[in-house]
Design a protein around this motif. Structure first.
Motif, mmCIF file in Angstrom:
data_model
loop_
_atom_site.group_PDB
_atom_site.id
_atom_site.type_symbol
_atom_site.label_atom_id
_atom_site.label_comp_id
_atom_site.label_asym_id
_atom_site.label_seq_id
_atom_site.Cartn_x
_atom_site.Cartn_y
_atom_site.Cartn_z
ATOM 1 N N ILE A 121 -5.034 -1.287 1.403
ATOM 2 C CA ILE A 121 -4.248 -0.510 0.363
ATOM 3 C C ILE A 121 -4.451 0.739 1.360
ATOM 4 O O ILE A 121 -3.221 1.642 0.625
ATOM 5 N N VAL A 122 -5.868 1.463 1.150
ATOM 6 C CA VAL A 122 -5.812 2.308 1.609
ATOM 7 C C VAL A 122 -5.785 2.468 3.281
ATOM 8 O O VAL A 122 -5.242 3.598 2.556
ATOM 9 N N SER B 27 -3.585 0.975 4.927
ATOM 10 C CA SER B 27 -1.840 1.937 5.316
ATOM 11 C C SER B 27 -1.184 2.484 4.588
ATOM 12 O O SER B 27 -0.358 3.663 4.844
ATOM 13 N N ARG B 28 -2.116 3.521 4.018
ATOM 14 C CA ARG B 28 -1.727 4.533 2.879
ATOM 15 C C ARG B 28 -2.148 5.597 4.415
ATOM 16 O O ARG B 28 -1.583 6.780 4.628
ATOM 17 N N GLY C 23 0.926 -1.121 -0.204
ATOM 18 C CA GLY C 23 0.276 0.092 0.352
ATOM 19 C C GLY C 23 0.681 0.937 -0.165
ATOM 20 O O GLY C 23 1.044 1.970 -0.699
ATOM 21 N N PRO C 24 1.690 1.250 0.839
ATOM 22 C CA PRO C 24 2.184 2.517 1.066
ATOM 23 C C PRO C 24 3.333 2.653 -0.626
ATOM 24 O O PRO C 24 3.443 3.956 -0.790
ATOM 25 N N GLN D 15 3.915 9.716 9.536
ATOM 26 C CA GLN D 15 3.414 7.799 10.099
ATOM 27 C C GLN D 15 4.217 7.025 10.775
ATOM 28 O O GLN D 15 5.086 7.053 10.797
ATOM 29 N N LEU E 226 0.801 3.813 -4.877
ATOM 30 C CA LEU E 226 0.988 5.315 -5.487
ATOM 31 C C LEU E 226 1.930 5.110 -6.603
ATOM 32 O O LEU E 226 1.479 5.763 -7.517
ATOM 33 N N ASP E 227 2.766 5.326 -6.065
ATOM 34 C CA ASP E 227 4.591 5.325 -6.634
ATOM 35 C C ASP E 227 4.724 4.813 -8.253
ATOM 36 O O ASP E 227 5.005 5.184 -9.173
ATOM 37 N N ARG F 108 11.308 6.690 5.317
ATOM 38 C CA ARG F 108 9.716 5.728 5.122
ATOM 39 C C ARG F 108 10.250 4.919 4.521
ATOM 40 O O ARG F 108 10.731 5.166 2.969
#
Length: 559
Positions: free
Chosen positions: A420-421, A423-424, A85-86, A347, A89-90, A333
């Motif tokens: 996923i959400v 963890s973000r 998850g983190p 975080q 997006l990348d 991170r």
């Protein structure tokens, strides 16, 4: 012996189920550890042991088996979501288009082959939908096809049984075929796994250069008398001034946001190499002094964020510079250095590098938590809450047009997307979604072993029956084509034309088939998180496409 086993199964069903699962799990992992020419089945060995024992009557009660199978799948996909998850997006920004395009092509080619072979050999619509679902190891697609078939052939029990029969015949090769396709592609293209791992790591670091520092002397007269926060470009470039020596003084001090600067002041600027050089051009010139080596009360410390009250708050809100006289110069991170800005939200588990006096650093560390041992503590409440939210998300339905069956993410898609959400997000109220690496690996392995054991035991019960007669063998042949050809064709295109990393192609293959066992094999085979990232990137689109296409095959089938 047989009488004792039958008596044991009837009188102690719970103990019997646990014993069978333990034997299948242990035997499967032992088989998976056997290496032949450097290759092994890994956790997928559990499936084959389950097939054999299921064939010889070691089956489980259907309700027990269904519960254990779905619970194992939930554990597996949830922990995968927490892991990837983190960085998802990348990954989407860098290669999401290619990955999803490749996965969509695999789905479309598989559907086209299933329909074409079904028309050629005269299969029933239910059998074609079952082949499409089984060859691509997609259980929700099977359920969607069965719902559509009930709407079209309600009074025909024989027709309603076809999807499950075709699914049972094609499913085992569906799993094996994906693994074989990965190995064939590696052989065709002479893949060096170590080189691919290095390439993936380099791609991950692209645009994420390590931070550096530079001693800069203020020479621009237009900046004389401005405070640190007023310096042009300091926010936009993402640089931080960690230490300062005033002109004419010997001591080094912390640079606060309201510290007034004058010509001749020397400062330590931290940031990306390019940003630091741009800031130096604005401010003045490189100083020959290195303030980081000047002895004095100013030092640095690495502090871990473990205080739940700080999670989700920005550095501006925490105001460490004003409250404690310390400056945050770096933040790491998930092993990646993140540029420090005032709006950066912390975080759980973030590693901060702070500059200040020992006393001030101690006070800041107390606020942030800095309890390293907490990182190894598994919080079970967030895990259960996350799984519950995932189940609810998977049960939500969406009707598309006149489809007789709604589209759902199911127990595989819902927990994955929710993880996923979460963890973000990192934190909701008092709950912190952080899972230690060891706990994540344990739950993931346990989940996939339980899932594969139940799948194997179930398929083994009726595997021989399904192959009696020509129809079963034709279904199997069609399933082998539907499984292998799209994967090999798209995999070759992605490798030769798009130059995609082989590790990501493996994840795409598993994700395009929505197949957790193949993902488990890919991760153990590649020894990298790259397959899991690609899997999660393509999974949502693939799941929806397979569910919709399975229903379309039934609804639009001629005759």
């Amino acid at each position: 012996m047989f009488d004792w086993w039958t008596h044991f199964r009837q009188t102690q069903p719970t103990a019997h189920a646990l014993l069978v699962l333990a034997i299948v799990g242990a035997g499967g992992l032992a088989l998976g550890s056997v290496r032949l020419r450097g290759l092994s089945l890994g956790v997928a060995g559990t499936l084959f042991v389950g097939l054999v024992l299921g064939h010889f009557g070691w089956g489980l009660d259907p309700e027990v088996r269904a519960f254990v199978q779905e619970f194992g799948l939930i554990l597996f996909v949830y922990t995968i979501g927490m892991q990837v998850g983190p960085g998802l997006l990348d990954s989407l920004r860098r290669q999401g288009t290619d990955l999803n395009l490749g996965a969509a092509l695999v789905v479309a080619l598989g559907a086209a082959l299933a329909v074409g072979l079904g028309l050629w050999w005269g299969f029933h619509a239910g059998a074609v939908a079952g082949i499409f679902a089984g060859a691509t190891t997609n259980t929700p697609a099977l359920g969607a096809a069965q719902e559509a078939l009930r709407a079209v052939h309600q009074p025909d029990p024989a027709a309603l049984a076809l999807p499950a029969m075709a699914y049972a015949v094609t499913y085992p090769f569906g799993i094996v075929g994906i693994i074989l396709a990965m190995l064939v592609l590696r052989s065709w293209h002479r893949i060096d796994l170590e080189a691919e791992r290095r390439r993936f790591e380099e791609d991950q670091r692209a645009g994420q250069e390590s931070l550096t520092y530079l001693n800069v002397e203020l020479r621009n007269p237009n900046l004389d008398g401005l405070t640190v926060r007023q310096l042009p470009g300091i926010e936009k470039l993402g640089v931080v001034i960690s230490r300062l020596r005033k002109a004419g003084q010997r001591g080094v001090q912390i640079a606060r946001a309201d510290t007034v600067l004058n010509v001749g002041d020397v400062m330590v600027v931290v940031g990306r190499p390019k940003a630091v050089q741009q800031f130096r051009m604005i401010v003045g010139r490189v100083s020959e002094e290195d303030l980081t080596r000047v002895e004095g009360p100013i030092t640095y410390a690495r502090v871990v964020v473990t205080n739940r009250e700080c999670v989700g708050k920005s550095l501006r809100q925490l105001a460490l510079n004003h409250r404690f006289g310390v400056t945050v110069t770096r933040l790491t991170r998930a092993d990646v250095e993140v540029p420090v800005t005032a709006d950066l939200r912390l975080q759980y588990g973030d590693m901060l590098r702070l500059v200040g006096t020992r006393e001030d650093l101690a006070r800041a560390a107390q606020l942030l938590g800095n309890a390293v041992e907490e990182l190894n503590h598994t919080r079970l409440v967030p895990i259960f809450v996350g799984i519950a939210l995932g189940i609810l998300a998977g049960s939500l339905s969406l009707r598309l047009g006149s489809m007789p069956a709604p589209v759902r993410l199911g127990l595989a898609g819902g927990p994955l997307l929710v993880a996923i959400v979460l963890s973000r997000v990192g934190k909701l109220g008092p709950l912190v979604w952080y899972m230690p690496v060891n706990a994540n690996l344990l739950l993931r392995e346990l989940g996939i072993v339980l899932f594969l054991a139940c799948v194997g035991l179930r398929a083994g019960e009726h595997f021989e029956e399904s192959l009696r007669g020509m129809a079963g063998w034709l279904w199997m042949a069609a399933g082998a084509v539907v499984t292998s050809l799209p994967l090999l064709a798209v995999g070759t295109w992605l490798r030769r034309v798009r130059r995609m990393n082989y590790l990501s192609i493996c994840g795409l293959m598993a994700g395009s088939m929505t197949d957790p066992p193949a993902l488990a094999f890919a991760q153990s085979f590649c020894r990298s998180e790259a397959p899991a990232v690609a899997y999660s990137t393509v999974y949502p689109l693939t799941m929806i496409l397979r569910i919709v296409l399975a229903q379309l095959i039934v609804l639009l089938w001629p005759g």
